[in-house]
Design an enzyme around this catalytic site. Sequence first.
Site, mmCIF file in Angstrom:
data_model
loop_
_atom_site.group_PDB
_atom_site.id
_atom_site.type_symbol
_atom_site.label_atom_id
_atom_site.label_comp_id
_atom_site.label_asym_id
_atom_site.label_seq_id
_atom_site.Cartn_x
_atom_site.Cartn_y
_atom_site.Cartn_z
ATOM 1 N N TYR A 1 -12.837 -2.510 -2.643
ATOM 2 C CA TYR A 1 -13.116 -2.460 -1.231
ATOM 3 C C TYR A 1 -13.944 -2.399 -1.545
ATOM 4 C CZ TYR A 1 -8.180 -1.710 0.351
ATOM 5 O OH TYR A 1 -6.920 -2.529 1.059
ATOM 6 N N THR B 1 -4.352 -8.088 10.735
ATOM 7 C CA THR B 1 -5.617 -6.363 10.209
ATOM 8 C C THR B 1 -4.920 -5.899 10.881
ATOM 9 O OG1 THR B 1 -7.067 -7.518 9.491
ATOM 10 C CG2 THR B 1 -7.323 -4.985 9.014
ATOM 11 N N ARG C 1 3.402 -7.189 9.946
ATOM 12 C CA ARG C 1 2.615 -5.913 9.777
ATOM 13 C C ARG C 1 3.041 -5.525 11.971
ATOM 14 N NH1 ARG C 1 -3.273 -7.827 7.589
ATOM 15 N NH2 ARG C 1 -3.997 -5.779 5.323
ATOM 16 N N HIS D 1 -2.127 -5.490 1.154
ATOM 17 C CA HIS D 1 -3.073 -5.892 1.122
ATOM 18 C C HIS D 1 -2.759 -7.559 0.846
ATOM 19 C CE1 HIS D 1 -7.115 -7.167 0.104
ATOM 20 N NE2 HIS D 1 -6.396 -7.750 -1.248
ATOM 21 N N LYS E 1 0.911 -0.889 -0.119
ATOM 22 C CA LYS E 1 -0.124 -0.157 -0.197
ATOM 23 C C LYS E 1 0.667 1.212 -0.354
ATOM 24 C CE LYS E 1 -3.700 -2.262 2.479
ATOM 25 N NZ LYS E 1 -4.255 -1.980 3.758
ATOM 26 N N ARG F 1 -1.274 -14.845 3.742
ATOM 27 C CA ARG F 1 -1.899 -14.357 4.806
ATOM 28 C C ARG F 1 -1.079 -14.243 5.863
ATOM 29 N NH1 ARG F 1 -6.242 -10.375 4.477
ATOM 30 N NH2 ARG F 1 -7.441 -11.832 5.833
ATOM 31 N N ASN G 1 -1.546 -0.065 7.270
ATOM 32 C CA ASN G 1 -1.347 -1.114 7.810
ATOM 33 C C ASN G 1 -0.230 -2.175 6.749
ATOM 34 O OD1 ASN G 1 -3.289 -2.028 6.561
ATOM 35 N ND2 ASN G 1 -4.200 -3.262 7.622
ATOM 36 N N GLU H 1 -9.967 -10.668 -7.405
ATOM 37 C CA GLU H 1 -8.722 -9.465 -7.126
ATOM 38 C C GLU H 1 -7.723 -10.063 -8.541
ATOM 39 O OE1 GLU H 1 -9.700 -8.999 -2.432
ATOM 40 O OE2 GLU H 1 -7.764 -9.784 -3.107
ATOM 41 N N PHE I 1 -14.538 3.340 8.391
ATOM 42 C CA PHE I 1 -13.153 3.777 8.090
ATOM 43 C C PHE I 1 -13.414 3.704 6.975
ATOM 44 C CE2 PHE I 1 -13.453 -1.189 8.234
ATOM 45 C CZ PHE I 1 -13.142 -1.290 7.332
HETATM 46 P P1 IDP Z 1 -6.857 -7.325 5.483
HETATM 47 O O1 IDP Z 1 -7.031 -5.423 4.884
HETATM 48 O O2 IDP Z 1 -6.477 -7.609 6.516
HETATM 49 O O3 IDP Z 1 -8.268 -8.529 5.239
HETATM 50 P P2 IDP Z 1 -10.269 -5.739 6.106
HETATM 51 O O4 IDP Z 1 -10.544 -6.615 7.618
HETATM 52 O O5 IDP Z 1 -10.791 -6.856 5.221
HETATM 53 O O6 IDP Z 1 -8.002 -6.153 6.248
HETATM 54 O O7 IDP Z 1 -9.799 -4.536 6.106
HETATM 55 C C1 IDP Z 1 -9.633 -3.840 4.764
HETATM 56 C C2 IDP Z 1 -7.856 -2.150 5.215
HETATM 57 O O8 IDP Z 1 -9.496 -1.738 6.106
HETATM 58 C C3 IDP Z 1 -7.564 -2.951 6.137
HETATM 59 O O9 IDP Z 1 -6.401 -3.467 6.126
HETATM 60 C C4 IDP Z 1 -7.069 -1.636 6.897
HETATM 61 O O10 IDP Z 1 -6.257 -1.137 6.261
HETATM 62 C C5 IDP Z 1 -8.824 -0.919 7.157
HETATM 63 N N1 IDP Z 1 -9.306 -1.311 8.080
HETATM 64 C C6 IDP Z 1 -10.312 -2.088 8.054
HETATM 65 N N2 IDP Z 1 -10.312 -2.076 9.747
HETATM 66 C C7 IDP Z 1 -10.181 -0.875 9.979
HETATM 67 C C8 IDP Z 1 -10.354 0.003 10.518
HETATM 68 O O11 IDP Z 1 -11.352 -0.129 11.510
HETATM 69 N N3 IDP Z 1 -10.123 1.295 10.971
HETATM 70 C C9 IDP Z 1 -9.425 1.997 9.574
HETATM 71 N N4 IDP Z 1 -9.082 1.402 9.005
HETATM 72 C C10 IDP Z 1 -8.851 -0.164 8.992
HETATM 73 MG MG MG Z 2 -9.306 -7.811 3.517
#
Ligand code: IDP
Ligand code: MG
Length: 150
Positions: free
Chosen positions: A49, A91, A102, A115, A9, A85, A112, A126, A57
């Site tokens: 997304y 996450t 991470r 992706h 990212k 993963r 973080n 994807e 968020f």
């Molecule tokens: P992932 O990237 O581990 O699959 P997801 O739940 O699919 O996690 O969320 C996608 C992305 O959205 C996360 O990687 C993070 O950048 C962002 N995100 C998820 N939850 C939050 C939050 O509570 N606050 C801010 N950003 C969030």
């Molecule tokens: Mg995800």
Amino acid sequence: MERTLVLVKPDGVQRGLIGEVIARFERRGLRLVAAKFMQVSKELAETHYAEHKGKVFYDGLITYIVSGPVMAMVWEGPKGIEAVRQTVGSTKPVEAAPGTIRHDFALEVGRNLIHASDKPETAEKEVALWFKKDELVEWKRAVDAWVFEK
Ligand code: IDP
Ligand code: MG
């Protein structure tokens, strides 16, 4: 063999972590299938997304992912989705296991770094969203037999 989409990212790119991320997947034994350095459009970000639309968020997430270039890649390997993963970590960086990307390089969920596709159906969707078929490279490594059992 499973293929999965990985994005370094904008924070990972700005912090000079593209090489670190690639090195970790290479070292694990995963095989690179495709890569491109690109600026993400708002349209692509919203499609990618879509599952998060409506969440608190979401707007911040879209702003984050279009805020600078990303390194988009496809990696493959046995149980590749799960393996990637695992190397990426949870996450929320403060919940990610030590030794994961991470954990080792991030602190906040909204920064973080990476992706990675979360399951086979998502990975297939994807990979097709980010790459054309002719951008995916089929190749063999001399070392494959020492990494892949079959
Ligand atoms: P992932 O990237 O581990 O699959 P997801 O739940 O699919 O996690 O969320 C996608 C992305 O959205 C996360 O990687 C993070 O950048 C962002 N995100 C998820 N939850 C939050 C939050 O509570 N606050 C801010 N950003 C969030
Ligand atoms: Mg995800």
